[in-house]
Design an enzyme around this catalytic site. Sequence first.
Site, mmCIF file in Angstrom:
data_model
loop_
_atom_site.group_PDB
_atom_site.id
_atom_site.type_symbol
_atom_site.label_atom_id
_atom_site.label_comp_id
_atom_site.label_asym_id
_atom_site.label_seq_id
_atom_site.Cartn_x
_atom_site.Cartn_y
_atom_site.Cartn_z
ATOM 1 N N THR A 126 30.911 1.651 39.138
ATOM 2 C CA THR A 126 29.518 1.739 38.709
ATOM 3 C C THR A 126 29.365 2.219 37.269
ATOM 4 O OG1 THR A 126 27.535 3.106 38.974
ATOM 5 C CG2 THR A 126 29.535 3.992 39.917
ATOM 6 N N GLU A 128 27.352 4.322 36.442
ATOM 7 C CA GLU A 128 27.130 5.773 36.487
ATOM 8 C C GLU A 128 28.349 6.535 35.967
ATOM 9 O OE1 GLU A 128 23.553 7.219 37.104
ATOM 10 O OE2 GLU A 128 25.123 8.612 37.758
HETATM 11 P P1 NAP Z 1 23.597 0.409 49.718
HETATM 12 O O1 NAP Z 1 22.537 -0.616 49.937
HETATM 13 O O2 NAP Z 1 23.225 1.845 49.692
HETATM 14 O O3 NAP Z 1 24.709 0.174 50.856
HETATM 15 C C1 NAP Z 1 25.676 1.136 51.141
HETATM 16 C C2 NAP Z 1 26.468 0.712 52.354
HETATM 17 O O4 NAP Z 1 27.482 1.698 52.616
HETATM 18 C C3 NAP Z 1 25.653 0.603 53.649
HETATM 19 O O5 NAP Z 1 26.099 -0.520 54.371
HETATM 20 C C4 NAP Z 1 26.017 1.879 54.402
HETATM 21 O O6 NAP Z 1 25.894 1.775 55.809
HETATM 22 C C5 NAP Z 1 27.480 1.992 54.009
HETATM 23 N N1 NAP Z 1 28.035 3.314 54.254
HETATM 24 C C6 NAP Z 1 27.522 4.526 53.904
HETATM 25 N N2 NAP Z 1 28.321 5.524 54.328
HETATM 26 C C7 NAP Z 1 29.360 4.931 54.971
HETATM 27 C C8 NAP Z 1 30.495 5.440 55.624
HETATM 28 N N3 NAP Z 1 30.747 6.749 55.736
HETATM 29 N N4 NAP Z 1 31.369 4.544 56.180
HETATM 30 C C9 NAP Z 1 31.135 3.209 56.104
HETATM 31 N N5 NAP Z 1 30.054 2.677 55.475
HETATM 32 C C10 NAP Z 1 29.188 3.539 54.922
HETATM 33 O O7 NAP Z 1 24.385 0.113 48.362
HETATM 34 P P2 NAP Z 1 24.431 -1.226 47.472
HETATM 35 O O8 NAP Z 1 23.325 -1.170 46.485
HETATM 36 O O9 NAP Z 1 24.599 -2.381 48.360
HETATM 37 O O10 NAP Z 1 25.765 -0.974 46.639
HETATM 38 C C11 NAP Z 1 27.018 -1.412 47.122
HETATM 39 C C12 NAP Z 1 28.125 -0.629 46.450
HETATM 40 O O11 NAP Z 1 28.057 -0.822 45.034
HETATM 41 C C13 NAP Z 1 28.037 0.894 46.651
HETATM 42 O O12 NAP Z 1 29.359 1.366 46.702
HETATM 43 C C14 NAP Z 1 27.366 1.387 45.388
HETATM 44 O O13 NAP Z 1 27.721 2.719 45.135
HETATM 45 C C15 NAP Z 1 27.933 0.425 44.363
HETATM 46 N N6 NAP Z 1 27.095 0.134 43.203
HETATM 47 C C16 NAP Z 1 25.804 -0.254 43.365
HETATM 48 C C17 NAP Z 1 25.038 -0.574 42.260
HETATM 49 C C18 NAP Z 1 23.612 -1.043 42.400
HETATM 50 O O14 NAP Z 1 22.884 -1.017 41.393
HETATM 51 N N7 NAP Z 1 23.181 -1.501 43.575
HETATM 52 C C19 NAP Z 1 25.606 -0.509 40.969
HETATM 53 C C20 NAP Z 1 26.938 -0.118 40.851
HETATM 54 C C21 NAP Z 1 27.686 0.184 41.976
HETATM 55 P P3 NAP Z 1 24.478 2.073 56.558
HETATM 56 O O15 NAP Z 1 23.664 0.820 56.367
HETATM 57 O O16 NAP Z 1 24.875 2.297 57.962
HETATM 58 O O17 NAP Z 1 23.880 3.274 55.892
HETATM 59 O O1 G4F Z 2 16.965 3.589 40.811
HETATM 60 P P1 G4F Z 2 17.745 4.818 40.584
HETATM 61 O O2 G4F Z 2 17.769 5.818 41.670
HETATM 62 O O3 G4F Z 2 19.203 4.320 40.181
HETATM 63 P P2 G4F Z 2 20.441 5.035 39.456
HETATM 64 O O4 G4F Z 2 20.359 6.499 39.547
HETATM 65 O O5 G4F Z 2 20.566 4.435 38.096
HETATM 66 O O6 G4F Z 2 21.663 4.564 40.383
HETATM 67 C C1 G4F Z 2 21.790 3.213 40.830
HETATM 68 O O7 G4F Z 2 22.520 2.490 39.882
HETATM 69 C C2 G4F Z 2 23.887 2.916 39.724
HETATM 70 C C3 G4F Z 2 24.507 2.020 38.654
HETATM 71 O O8 G4F Z 2 24.241 2.572 37.380
HETATM 72 C C4 G4F Z 2 24.588 2.775 41.049
HETATM 73 F F1 G4F Z 2 25.886 3.116 40.929
HETATM 74 C C5 G4F Z 2 23.908 3.658 42.082
HETATM 75 O O9 G4F Z 2 24.538 3.480 43.338
HETATM 76 C C6 G4F Z 2 22.453 3.226 42.196
HETATM 77 O O10 G4F Z 2 22.418 1.928 42.750
HETATM 78 O O11 G4F Z 2 17.223 5.560 39.263
HETATM 79 C C7 G4F Z 2 17.105 4.869 38.044
HETATM 80 C C8 G4F Z 2 16.401 5.758 37.026
HETATM 81 C C9 G4F Z 2 17.003 7.164 36.893
HETATM 82 O O12 G4F Z 2 17.044 7.509 35.536
HETATM 83 C C10 G4F Z 2 16.007 8.069 37.611
HETATM 84 O O13 G4F Z 2 15.964 9.405 37.123
HETATM 85 O O14 G4F Z 2 15.051 5.954 37.443
HETATM 86 C C11 G4F Z 2 14.724 7.334 37.276
HETATM 87 N N1 G4F Z 2 13.611 7.682 38.158
HETATM 88 C C12 G4F Z 2 12.419 8.167 37.748
HETATM 89 N N2 G4F Z 2 11.648 8.424 38.815
HETATM 90 C C13 G4F Z 2 13.613 7.626 39.498
HETATM 91 C C14 G4F Z 2 12.379 8.097 39.918
HETATM 92 N N3 G4F Z 2 14.562 7.205 40.365
HETATM 93 C C15 G4F Z 2 14.244 7.249 41.683
HETATM 94 N N4 G4F Z 2 15.169 6.816 42.567
HETATM 95 N N5 G4F Z 2 13.042 7.718 42.149
HETATM 96 C C16 G4F Z 2 12.064 8.154 41.293
HETATM 97 O O15 G4F Z 2 10.989 8.556 41.721
#
Ligand code: NAP
Ligand code: G4F
Length: 322
Positions: A126, A128
């Site tokens: 990520t 992050e």
């Molecule tokens: P998500 O919607 O939060 O999905 C997370 C998945 O992980 C869900 O299926 C959840 O199962 C499962 N999980 C949580 N705890 C677990 C455990 N202990 N054992 C097995 N499975 C578990 O996340 P996403 O947005 O699809 O992201 C997919 C991956 O990419 C994550 O690793 C995230 O950190 C990474 N990532 C996401 C973004 C983004 O912007 N979306 C960017 C960079 C990296 P349940 O449904 O049962 O909770």
């Molecule tokens: O949507 P966010 O919670 O995403 P964040 O923290 O960037 O993380 C997501 O992206 C990562 C990749 O860079 C993934 F690895 C991670 O798993 C996840 O998918 O927040 C985005 C921004 C932050 O700066 C946060 O402080 O939005 C700001 N924000 C402002 N108000 C808020 C809020 N975020 C959330 N969730 N809720 C608020 O009310």
Amino acid sequence: MNKHALITGITGQDGAYLSQLLLGKGYRVHGILARRSSDTLWRLRKLGIADEVELIDGDLTDLSSLIRALQTSKADEVYNLGAQSFVGSSWQQPLLTAQVDGVGALNVLEAVRIVNPAARFYQASTSEMFGLIQAEMQDESTPFYPRSPYGVAKLMAHWATVNYRESFGLHASSGILFNHESPLRGIEFVTRKVTDAVARIKLGLQQELRLGNIDSKRDWGFAGDYVEAMWLMTQQAEADDYVIATGRTTTVREMCRIAFEHVGLSMEDALVIDPAFVRPAEVDVLLGNPAKAKAKLGWTPRTSLEQLITGMVDADLRRLQR
Ligand code: NAP
Ligand code: G4F
């Protein structure tokens, strides 16, 4: 012969889109189902594929369950998408986040190494990990500086992936993905929180939207585009690490404005800044350079931020009207 894939996190946003992509390519798709009391299959149902994937009980914190899953699925490709993925929660549950996102990835790597070291492995890394950014535009050579327990745990998983590639010759790739969203995004993330609230306000179901720091900037893309990059990585002759991003960064404020303007509402009338949503440490700006992915994988994002956000608002309006 159909290829077999095993996906951890199959019930999440990316797991659902990746399953759809792989089924379309003729794969048999297996997924780890971490048992929860509430319904976690809604995304797979929404895409109409809940009956096409094969679910195996397991948990990232239980190595034995992962070994069994590797054996049962006979996976040729393993995608580790499972995680406690909400940055905000990682300060409240730092140990769980470390166990699931850090040690959990190591467990999957160990299961691959023990059961089938020839299987190809993808780690969901990520942006992050860049946290307090050390370069204006982040690429594969930018030093990391995580700003949350989530970022720290993911950094461990990232380096474990690199290490298993270098130590044991595993075909292990790490996709450093910047934020990607969709109508299947969890409601706790800011884009979906905004699009759901805008739809509710438009329909008279809600009056205000409370957000934290709206000055932070993110490089947002569409999840459907990003899962293609995951698959492309596992198809390469050599495993490697890739930044996946759009190359455009936008404030939360502007993203929010796009959503409100789409339904003809004024953001200023509804937005309330609430310190409860401000984080102990913030990632102020993320902006990725996907040049390597374009050159080596032939990958480019196809969806603009405007298409993404307006599409999410429309999907929330349709859902709420039903
Ligand atoms: P998500 O919607 O939060 O999905 C997370 C998945 O992980 C869900 O299926 C959840 O199962 C499962 N999980 C949580 N705890 C677990 C455990 N202990 N054992 C097995 N499975 C578990 O996340 P996403 O947005 O699809 O992201 C997919 C991956 O990419 C994550 O690793 C995230 O950190 C990474 N990532 C996401 C973004 C983004 O912007 N979306 C960017 C960079 C990296 P349940 O449904 O049962 O909770
Ligand atoms: O949507 P966010 O919670 O995403 P964040 O923290 O960037 O993380 C997501 O992206 C990562 C990749 O860079 C993934 F690895 C991670 O798993 C996840 O998918 O927040 C985005 C921004 C932050 O700066 C946060 O402080 O939005 C700001 N924000 C402002 N108000 C808020 C809020 N975020 C959330 N969730 N809720 C608020 O009310």
